[in-house]
Design a protein around this motif. Sequence first.
Motif, mmCIF file in Angstrom:
data_model
loop_
_atom_site.group_PDB
_atom_site.id
_atom_site.type_symbol
_atom_site.label_atom_id
_atom_site.label_comp_id
_atom_site.label_asym_id
_atom_site.label_seq_id
_atom_site.Cartn_x
_atom_site.Cartn_y
_atom_site.Cartn_z
ATOM 1 N N LEU A 171 20.842 11.587 34.594
ATOM 2 C CA LEU A 171 19.776 10.748 35.159
ATOM 3 C C LEU A 171 18.609 10.807 34.168
ATOM 4 O O LEU A 171 18.158 11.886 33.805
ATOM 5 N N ARG A 172 18.185 9.640 33.693
ATOM 6 C CA ARG A 172 17.112 9.612 32.688
ATOM 7 C C ARG A 172 16.098 8.550 33.087
ATOM 8 O O ARG A 172 16.443 7.582 33.756
ATOM 9 N N CYS A 173 14.876 8.755 32.662
ATOM 10 C CA CYS A 173 13.829 7.866 33.151
ATOM 11 C C CYS A 173 12.835 7.486 32.055
ATOM 12 O O CYS A 173 12.406 8.323 31.283
ATOM 13 N N ASP A 174 12.505 6.194 31.985
ATOM 14 C CA ASP A 174 11.433 5.693 31.125
ATOM 15 C C ASP A 174 10.400 5.039 32.035
ATOM 16 O O ASP A 174 10.743 4.517 33.093
ATOM 17 N N ALA A 175 9.140 5.069 31.609
ATOM 18 C CA ALA A 175 8.093 4.457 32.439
ATOM 19 C C ALA A 175 7.280 3.459 31.630
ATOM 20 O O ALA A 175 6.932 3.723 30.481
ATOM 21 N N ASN A 176 7.007 2.304 32.210
ATOM 22 C CA ASN A 176 6.075 1.342 31.629
ATOM 23 C C ASN A 176 4.747 1.510 32.340
ATOM 24 O O ASN A 176 4.675 1.362 33.556
ATOM 25 N N VAL A 177 3.723 1.835 31.571
ATOM 26 C CA VAL A 177 2.430 2.142 32.171
ATOM 27 C C VAL A 177 1.336 1.260 31.579
ATOM 28 O O VAL A 177 1.235 1.118 30.361
ATOM 29 N N SER A 178 0.539 0.645 32.442
ATOM 30 C CA SER A 178 -0.672 -0.039 31.985
ATOM 31 C C SER A 178 -1.748 0.188 33.032
ATOM 32 O O SER A 178 -1.458 0.658 34.134
ATOM 33 N N ILE A 179 -2.985 -0.112 32.676
ATOM 34 C CA ILE A 179 -4.066 -0.004 33.653
ATOM 35 C C ILE A 179 -4.889 -1.285 33.619
ATOM 36 O O ILE A 179 -4.871 -2.021 32.629
ATOM 37 N N ARG A 180 -5.560 -1.572 34.728
ATOM 38 C CA ARG A 180 -6.442 -2.743 34.779
ATOM 39 C C ARG A 180 -7.640 -2.376 35.654
ATOM 40 O O ARG A 180 -7.527 -1.512 36.546
ATOM 41 N N PRO A 181 -8.785 -3.028 35.399
ATOM 42 C CA PRO A 181 -9.932 -2.725 36.253
ATOM 43 C C PRO A 181 -9.567 -3.009 37.707
ATOM 44 O O PRO A 181 -8.930 -4.027 37.999
ATOM 45 N N LYS A 182 -9.930 -2.099 38.582
ATOM 46 C CA LYS A 182 -9.591 -2.242 39.992
ATOM 47 C C LYS A 182 -10.086 -3.581 40.532
ATOM 48 O O LYS A 182 -11.195 -4.006 40.230
ATOM 49 N N GLY A 183 -9.235 -4.246 41.277
ATOM 50 C CA GLY A 183 -9.634 -5.522 41.865
ATOM 51 C C GLY A 183 -9.235 -6.726 41.024
ATOM 52 O O GLY A 183 -9.338 -7.856 41.482
ATOM 53 N N GLU A 209 5.420 2.121 26.777
ATOM 54 C CA GLU A 209 6.642 2.624 27.390
ATOM 55 C C GLU A 209 6.771 4.096 27.029
ATOM 56 O O GLU A 209 6.736 4.451 25.846
ATOM 57 N N ILE A 210 6.870 4.944 28.054
ATOM 58 C CA ILE A 210 7.013 6.383 27.776
ATOM 59 C C ILE A 210 8.469 6.774 27.934
ATOM 60 O O ILE A 210 9.097 6.489 28.946
ATOM 61 N N LYS A 211 8.983 7.428 26.901
ATOM 62 C CA LYS A 211 10.380 7.851 26.919
ATOM 63 C C LYS A 211 10.464 9.371 26.910
ATOM 64 O O LYS A 211 9.446 10.053 26.830
ATOM 65 N N ASN A 212 11.691 9.843 26.989
ATOM 66 C CA ASN A 212 11.959 11.271 26.850
ATOM 67 C C ASN A 212 11.404 12.116 27.993
ATOM 68 O O ASN A 212 10.953 13.229 27.786
#
Lengths: 485, 94
Positions: free
Chosen positions: A200-212, A221-224
Motif C-alpha cells: 500500500l503506497r500513497c502520494d498526496a497532491n497538496v495546494s493551499i488557497r486563501p480561505k473563502g 505532489e509529495i511522494k515516498n
Amino acid sequence: MPTEYEPVIGLEVHCELKTATKLFCGCRTTFGNEANTQVCPVCLGLPGTLPVLNEKAVEYAVKIGLALNCTIAQYAKMDRKNYYYPDLPKAYQISQYDKPLNYGGYLEVPLKEGIKRIGVTRAHLEEDAGKLVHAGGKAGRLDSSDYSLADYNRGGIPLVEIVSEPDIRSADEAYAYLTELKNILLYIDVSDCNMEEGSLRCDANVSIRPKGTEKFGTRTEIKNMNSFKFAKQAIEYEIKRQAALLDKGERVVQESRLWDVTENKTKTMRSKEEAHDYRYFPEPDLVPIILSGDYVRKIKDQLPELPGAKRARFASKYGLTAYDAGVLTADQELAHWFEEGAKHTKSPKGLANWIMGDMAAKMKEQEKELKDLEFDQKKLGELVDLMEAGTINSKQAKEVFAEMFDAGVSPAEVVKSRGLAQVSDPKAIEGAVDKVLSENPNVVADYKGGKQGVIGFLVGKVMQASRGKANPKLVNEILKKKLDA
Amino acid sequence: MALSEKDVQYVAKLARLEVTDPEVAKYTQQLANILEYVEQLNKLDTTQVEPLTHPLDVKNVFRPDEPKPSLTQAEVLSNGPEVQSGHFKVPKIM
C-alpha cells in the motif's frame, strides 16, 4: 493580518492486489524472494511475448470499485503509458487512461465532527514497476548514487490506483481517509495492505488557497510516504511550507517532492520524465474488458458488511459510542469476536469495555492474538454478567479475569472455588456496618460534626472486614442511612 | 498538420534517440508525408461511428490466477549487458 489559508488535498493510493500471480503472466507475486527469480519473458518485455489479463485481478479491482461506491465501467480497456526508466523493462507501463474500470465513487470517512464524504475520481487497474536499489556514492541516496540495481520480481504485480477528488482539507482528514480506505481494503480481502512491504503506497497532491476563495493554488505532489503517520507529517509540513512562501509574496512551484524521514521535511525531487509526456495509447496486445451486469452483481453479492455500515450497526444495536464502535470494527476479526460475545451477555456495552480495556491490554502485553486466547466469548460474557448482576465487584472481576485469561477457566467456577461472590445481602452488610460504627466512635462523631468525607474511611473498614466481598454500593448506602438517622 | 523540426527533436528526445541536424531535417519531411497521408482519414464523416480501440471483435480474454514457472535468475540476467549480485546494473539515473 496574516492570510488564513485552506489546504486542498487529493490522495493517490496504490494498492497491490493479493493475487497468486502477476497481472499479465503466471509469475508468482511472493514478497521478499531472491531478486529476479519471479520473472519471465512476458514481464521482462522480451520481443514476441504477449500479456494475458489475470481474471482474479479484474475481480478484485471491481470489488474495490464497488466497495468505494464507484460506477463499474461497461466498457474498459488497458492503455500504454510510455516512459523510459529502468524500473520497467518494456519502457512502458500497462495501465488505464480514459476508460478505467471504476469511476465516480466516494468514501465516507468518520471524523471527530461527523462523517465526511470524500469523492473517489477513479480506481483503475495497472501493473506495478520493478524495484531499483540506488548504489554507490552515498548508499541508498538517489541524488548521489553512481548506478542502480534493478529487480523485476515486483514488475507486473497487479495494482489498483485509487485517486481521490481534491476534497480533503487537512492532514488529519487525509489520515482518516487513508485509515478508512485501508480498513475497507482489508475487509474485502483484496490486499495485504502491508506498508512496509510496499503493498500500500500513497502520494498526496497538496495546494493551499486563501480561505473563502474558490480557485485552486499551485499544487505539489509529495511522494515516498510509506506510512500513514509520515503522510500526515509530510502534508502538515507541506501546508506550512506553502503558506510561508505565499506570505513572503513568493510562488509555489509545481513539482514532485519527496518526504525525507530523517530531516522531517519535503524536498524537491527531479522528475523521472522531464516532459511528463506519457503518450498514452490503447494497448494493442490486450482486448477490451466488457463486464456484464450479472458479473458485477455476483461480485457485489460477495461483499461483506463494510466498516462504515458495521460501525453504525454496532452503535445502534449494541448501544456503543461512536468511538467504541470504531475501535471494535477497526479489525474484522475483532468485530466478529465481539458480536459472538454479545450473544452471551446481557450487557454488550460491558463486554465492549472488557475487550477494549483489560483484554486488549493483556493481549498486547503478552503479544497474543484472538486465536491464541485461552478463553472464549461465552466465558467473558459470563464474567460481564456476574459483574453486572452485582455478584462480584469490579476489583474481584479483575482478579477473575486474570485467572480466566491465563488458565481459560470459567468465571463462575473461579468465583465459586475462591469464595469470591460479593455479599449483596443487606442483612449481612448491616451486621458488619454496625460493628465498624461501634468500633470507631470518634470517626462517627467527626461525620456528625459535618466532616462527611470520613465516610470513605468507614466504607474501607467495612470492605476490609468482609475481605473485599461486600457490595461497595450497598455498604455506602447502608452506612449513610445509619449515620444520617 | 504542419510538423516542425522542434517536434521531431522533442519526439526523438522522448524516445531517447540521438539525431543529427541533417537527420532532423530529413525525418521532419518524411514524418510530415506520413501524417499528411493519414490525414486523409479526416475527410470521412465518422460522427455515427463508434470509436474502435481494438481491430478484433474480441473481449474479455482472461487467464486463471494460476502460477506458471518463471525463468531462472541466470536466464533472466543472461541478456543484461551488466549484472551485479542477481540484479541488472543500470547507469546512474539522475
